[in-house]
Design an enzyme around this catalytic site. Structure first.
Site, PDB file in Angstrom:
ATOM      1  N   MET A  30       0.837  -1.200   0.000  1.00 11.45           N
ATOM      2  CA  MET A  30       0.000   0.000   0.000  1.00 11.45           C
ATOM      3  C   MET A  30       0.878   1.258   0.000  1.00 11.45           C
ATOM      4  SD  MET A  30      -3.437  -0.864   2.032  1.00 11.45           S
ATOM      5  CE  MET A  30      -2.837  -0.597   3.673  1.00 11.45           C
ATOM      6  N   HIS A  34       8.910   1.340   3.446  1.00 11.68           N
ATOM      7  CA  HIS A  34       9.948   1.323   4.476  1.00 11.68           C
ATOM      8  C   HIS A  34      10.802   0.074   4.265  1.00 11.68           C
ATOM      9  CE1 HIS A  34       7.398  -1.689   6.301  1.00 11.68           C
ATOM     10  NE2 HIS A  34       6.397  -0.828   6.371  1.00 11.68           N
ATOM     11  N   GLY A  36      10.835  -2.731   5.581  1.00  7.35           N
ATOM     12  CA  GLY A  36      10.073  -3.987   5.531  1.00  7.35           C
ATOM     13  C   GLY A  36       9.686  -4.299   4.095  1.00  7.35           C
ATOM     14  N   HIS A  37       9.052  -3.319   3.434  1.00  7.72           N
ATOM     15  CA  HIS A  37       8.682  -3.488   2.025  1.00  7.72           C
ATOM     16  C   HIS A  37       9.915  -3.739   1.162  1.00  7.72           C
ATOM     17  CE1 HIS A  37       5.440  -0.487   3.328  1.00  7.72           C
ATOM     18  NE2 HIS A  37       4.742  -1.561   3.006  1.00  7.72           N
ATOM     19  N   GLY A 147       4.949 -10.294   3.819  1.00  5.83           N
ATOM     20  CA  GLY A 147       5.704 -10.227   5.074  1.00  5.83           C
ATOM     21  C   GLY A 147       4.999 -10.952   6.204  1.00  5.83           C
ATOM     22  N   LYS A 149       5.003  -9.997   9.066  1.00  6.48           N
ATOM     23  CA  LYS A 149       4.399  -8.966   9.925  1.00  6.48           C
ATOM     24  C   LYS A 149       2.885  -9.141   9.942  1.00  6.48           C
ATOM     25  CE  LYS A 149       3.576  -4.695  11.517  1.00  6.48           C
ATOM     26  NZ  LYS A 149       2.950  -3.839  10.553  1.00  6.48           N
ATOM     27  N   GLN A 153      -2.621 -12.595   7.343  1.00  6.77           N
ATOM     28  CA  GLN A 153      -2.772 -12.329   5.908  1.00  6.77           C
ATOM     29  C   GLN A 153      -2.060 -13.412   5.088  1.00  6.77           C
ATOM     30  OE1 GLN A 153      -2.592  -8.260   4.093  1.00  6.77           O
ATOM     31  NE2 GLN A 153      -0.525  -8.855   3.585  1.00  6.77           N
ATOM     32  N   MET A 184       8.493  -2.486  11.705  1.00  2.00           N
ATOM     33  CA  MET A 184       8.298  -1.390  10.746  1.00  2.00           C
ATOM     34  C   MET A 184       6.885  -1.426  10.187  1.00  2.00           C
ATOM     35  SD  MET A 184      11.784  -0.852   8.741  1.00  2.00           S
ATOM     36  CE  MET A 184      13.294  -0.588   9.645  1.00  2.00           C
TER      37      MET A 184
END
Ligand code: AMP
Length: 283
Positions: A30, A34, A36-37, A147, A149, A153, A184
């Site tokens: 989205m 950061h 993480g992406h 991820g 995270k 999902q 993150m």
């Protein structure tokens, strides 16, 4: 890096690249990128020839009182960051390009979508599954990167891929954290200085759980209570949920054993943050 906002142009381009029998990876995001992406994108670049990153703040995965309008957006910044890690194609469509006005179809993964975040965010995972299916159908990637995270999902997407016969490998990447341990998230941008400090309590509570388990504790309720009590010491924190579940089906457990997921969502001020820990525990 090529940037597309129209599905047909993107498809034509990807079709041409496919003729060179290139492997293609998709990293859905989205935006407001950061580390993480970027870690997902770097991993995708290591594994495949062509990396497509999508940037789309998906309205259907936000509830009516959630932060869709306020969600941070900065395409120019995202373009530069994605370029640096070797992304080949960025897909940044407008909402109208993705959702027709008269759409009647959504994708639902039953039961898993009611647990953890699904219980507090009704419809959220239907929105996620629908947009991810659309992206899969538009691009037909060989691999798609997600991820840990967002552990729920990942589980739901994997189930959707199996159930709907998508010929796509789902690759997962561990949680990327700030130096002090905060996971993150684009939403960390909402935090003021005091909230940023308070937000550390999510990771602290996971570390506490890990320590208790390492010292032999196997009572899931007791571990949860210890986590909750630690989080409640932080004035700016308000718990949405703290759960200890089986990784395979997200069902709550009483006794810590096997592959478990400790997951939590906590409001820090107005900002809802999530974090989790996956463990394999012997009896
Ligand atoms: P989002 O833009 O928040 O929808 O995230 C896009 C992708 O990046 C999802 O697969 C997330 O799980 C992943 N992601 C977000 N934050 C992190 C993080 N801190 N570590 C690893 N992956 C992440």
């Amino acid at each position: 890096m090529k940037i597309f906002n129209k599905i047909s142009e993107l498809r034509d381009y990807v079709k041409e690249r496919r003729k060179e029998s290139k492997s293609i990876a998709l990293v859905p995001t989205m935006g407001y990128l950061h580390q993480g992406h970027l870690t997902l994108m770097k991993k995708a670049k290591e594994d495949t020839d062509i990396v497509i990153a999508s940037i789309f703040v998906n309205p259907t995965q936000f509830g009516p009182t959630e932060d869709y309008e306020a969600y941070p957006r900065d395409l120019e910044r995202d373009v530069n960051l994605a370029k640096e890690v070797g992304v080949d194609i960025m897909f940044a469509p407008e909402t109208e390009e993705i959702y027709l006005k008269d759409e009647l179809t959504t994708v639902t993964v039953d039961s898993l979508n009611e647990r953890l975040c699904g219980a507090s965010r009704p419809g959220h995972f239907d929105g996620v599954c629908t947009i991810v299916s659309k992206l899969f159908n538009i691009l037909n990637p060989d691999q798609a990167y997600f991820g840990q995270k967002d552990a729920q999902q990942v589980l739901i997407i994997k189930k959707m891929v199996d159930d709907l016969n998508f010929d796509i490998e789902i690759v997962t990447v561990p949680i990327v954290r700030e130096e002090d341990g905060l996971a993150m998230s684009s939403r960390n941008k909402y935090l003021n200085k005091e909230e940023r400090k308070a937000a550390l309590v999510l990771y602290s509570s996971l570390k506490l759980a890990k320590k208790l388990i390492a010292s032999g504790e196997r009572n899931a309720n007791l571990i949860k209570e210890e986590m909750i009590s630690l989080i409640n010491q932080e004035d700016l924190a308000e718990i949405d949920y703290v759960k200890i579940v089986k990784q395979s089906n997200l069902e709550e457990i009483n006794e810590i054993e096997g592959q478990i997921l400790i997951a939590l969502a906590v409001y820090i001020g107005q900002t809802r943050l999530i974090d989790n820990l996956m463990l394999e525990v012997e009896k």
